[in-house]
Design a protein around this motif. Structure first.
Motif, mmCIF file in Angstrom:
data_model
loop_
_atom_site.group_PDB
_atom_site.id
_atom_site.type_symbol
_atom_site.label_atom_id
_atom_site.label_comp_id
_atom_site.label_asym_id
_atom_site.label_seq_id
_atom_site.Cartn_x
_atom_site.Cartn_y
_atom_site.Cartn_z
ATOM 1 N N ILE A 102 -8.311 9.495 46.463
ATOM 2 C CA ILE A 102 -7.663 8.362 45.792
ATOM 3 C C ILE A 102 -6.219 8.215 46.259
ATOM 4 N N VAL A 103 -5.503 9.321 46.329
ATOM 5 C CA VAL A 103 -4.107 9.276 46.789
ATOM 6 C C VAL A 103 -4.037 8.783 48.227
ATOM 7 N N ASN A 104 -4.924 9.254 49.077
ATOM 8 C CA ASN A 104 -4.943 8.808 50.478
ATOM 9 C C ASN A 104 -5.194 7.309 50.569
ATOM 10 N N ALA A 105 -6.038 6.784 49.664
ATOM 11 C CA ALA A 105 -6.312 5.347 49.648
ATOM 12 C C ALA A 105 -5.066 4.564 49.243
ATOM 13 N N PHE A 106 -4.343 5.058 48.236
ATOM 14 C CA PHE A 106 -3.088 4.399 47.856
ATOM 15 C C PHE A 106 -2.135 4.318 49.048
ATOM 16 N N LYS A 107 -2.034 5.394 49.776
ATOM 17 C CA LYS A 107 -1.078 5.459 50.875
ATOM 18 C C LYS A 107 -1.513 4.628 52.074
ATOM 19 N N SER A 108 -2.772 4.741 52.454
ATOM 20 C CA SER A 108 -3.239 4.062 53.667
ATOM 21 C C SER A 108 -3.446 2.565 53.465
ATOM 22 N N GLU A 109 -3.841 2.172 52.260
ATOM 23 C CA GLU A 109 -4.153 0.762 52.002
ATOM 24 C C GLU A 109 -2.986 0.005 51.371
ATOM 25 N N ASN A 110 -1.948 0.735 50.938
ATOM 26 C CA ASN A 110 -0.764 0.113 50.331
ATOM 27 C C ASN A 110 -1.169 -0.822 49.182
ATOM 28 N N VAL A 111 -1.829 -0.241 48.174
ATOM 29 C CA VAL A 111 -2.363 -1.032 47.069
ATOM 30 C C VAL A 111 -1.751 -0.609 45.741
ATOM 31 N N ASP A 112 -2.053 -1.402 44.702
ATOM 32 C CA ASP A 112 -1.544 -1.134 43.357
ATOM 33 C C ASP A 112 -2.554 -0.373 42.505
ATOM 34 N N GLY A 113 -3.825 -0.405 42.924
ATOM 35 C CA GLY A 113 -4.860 0.286 42.170
ATOM 36 C C GLY A 113 -6.038 0.666 43.038
ATOM 37 N N VAL A 114 -6.697 1.751 42.664
ATOM 38 C CA VAL A 114 -7.892 2.239 43.368
ATOM 39 C C VAL A 114 -8.969 2.509 42.328
ATOM 40 N N TYR A 115 -10.204 2.124 42.650
ATOM 41 C CA TYR A 115 -11.334 2.392 41.749
ATOM 42 C C TYR A 115 -12.564 2.721 42.589
ATOM 43 N N GLY A 116 -13.575 3.310 41.937
ATOM 44 C CA GLY A 116 -14.775 3.695 42.669
ATOM 45 C C GLY A 116 -16.027 3.544 41.839
#
Length: 249
Positions: A102-116
């Motif tokens: 999840i943290v890697n997704a925040f960093k690589s995608e430059n987003v405000d939220g992550v869900y799965g």
């Protein structure tokens, strides 16, 4: 990136060990673990205190509250992380590496939220999947189709709670849906779908525990849809029908 994970507990002795272990055993270590207890009368607090003596990242308190959404709001107020997520006391994180992903997704995608994705599992046999909630990448038109990400899988930047507020306590069952609509209808925010199972949730939650609760949830869902201006009864119908495919393997 510091992650604040919040767990609300009340007489959760039968499940709290699995829940807490799933957080404490994560490969990602910059985690602040906030536990908000509603004044448990069983052995819940004993186990939390034991773990807190071994893990300085645990922050906890116990006092009466007005229900789970009130407890979660208290946890949000205490959170000092860059990102906030929830692991309910009956649930557990699906993999030891999932917060790292999840943290890697925040960093690589430059987003405000992550869900799965989310697995509903049997109460006793946690290897048995009852419902498989597979999500999809977000598009704004999905909101009028009754779509929402599984709330326990949703991790958001703390600044969104600071700006848009927490859970509305006038909702008894659907405050998470109201909150999600409030956040996801913001045109300036970006969200990333992580195509992995984030959380495993035991069946038997408040929203589907009885016919009375199902009716109350439907009324609250409709209210949330109207308040947030994302549809009407057709949205409710599609929202409920779309759940059926989650029971198909």
């Amino acid at each position: 990136m510091k992650v604040s994970i919040i767990t609300a507990t009340y007489n959760s002795a039968s499940t709290i060990k699995t829940c807490m272990d799933s957080v404490l055993n994560q490969t990602y270590h910059d985690i602040e673990y906030i536990i908000v207890d509603g004044g448990s009368k069983d052995q819940t607090l004993s186990y939390i205190e034991e773990k807190a003596s071994e893990h300085p990242e645990i922050v906890f308190n116990s006092e009466p509250d007005k229900g789970i959404y009130d407890a979660l709001n208290k946890g949000i107020m205490k959170a000092t992380g860059d990102v906030v997520g929830f692991v309910h006391s009956d649930d557990f994180l699906a993999e030891t590496y999932i917060i790292e992903d999840i943290v890697n997704a925040f960093k690589s995608e430059n987003v405000d939220g992550v869900y799965g994705n989310l697995h509903y599992i049997a109460l006793e046999n946690t290897d048995k999947v009852i419902r498989n909630w597979v999500s999809e990448p977000f598009r704004s038109k999905l909101l009028k189709q009754g779509w929402m990400p599984a709330h326990p899988t949703l991790y958001l930047k703390k600044e969104l709670y600071d700006k848009h507020g927490g859970f509305d306590l006038s909702y008894k069952i659907a405050a998470d849906y109201d909150f999600i609509l409030r956040i996801f209808k913001q045109d300036d925010l970006k969200f990333y779908f992580l195509p992995k199972t984030v959380v495993k949730m035991r069946v038997g939650g408040a929203s589907n525990r009885s016919l009375k609760n199902i009716m109350q949830k439907t009324k609250e869902d409709y209210r949330a849809i109207k308040v947030n201006d994302v549809g009407g009864w057709v949205t409710i119908f599609i929202k409920n029908v779309s759940k059926l495919k989650q029971f198909v393997s």
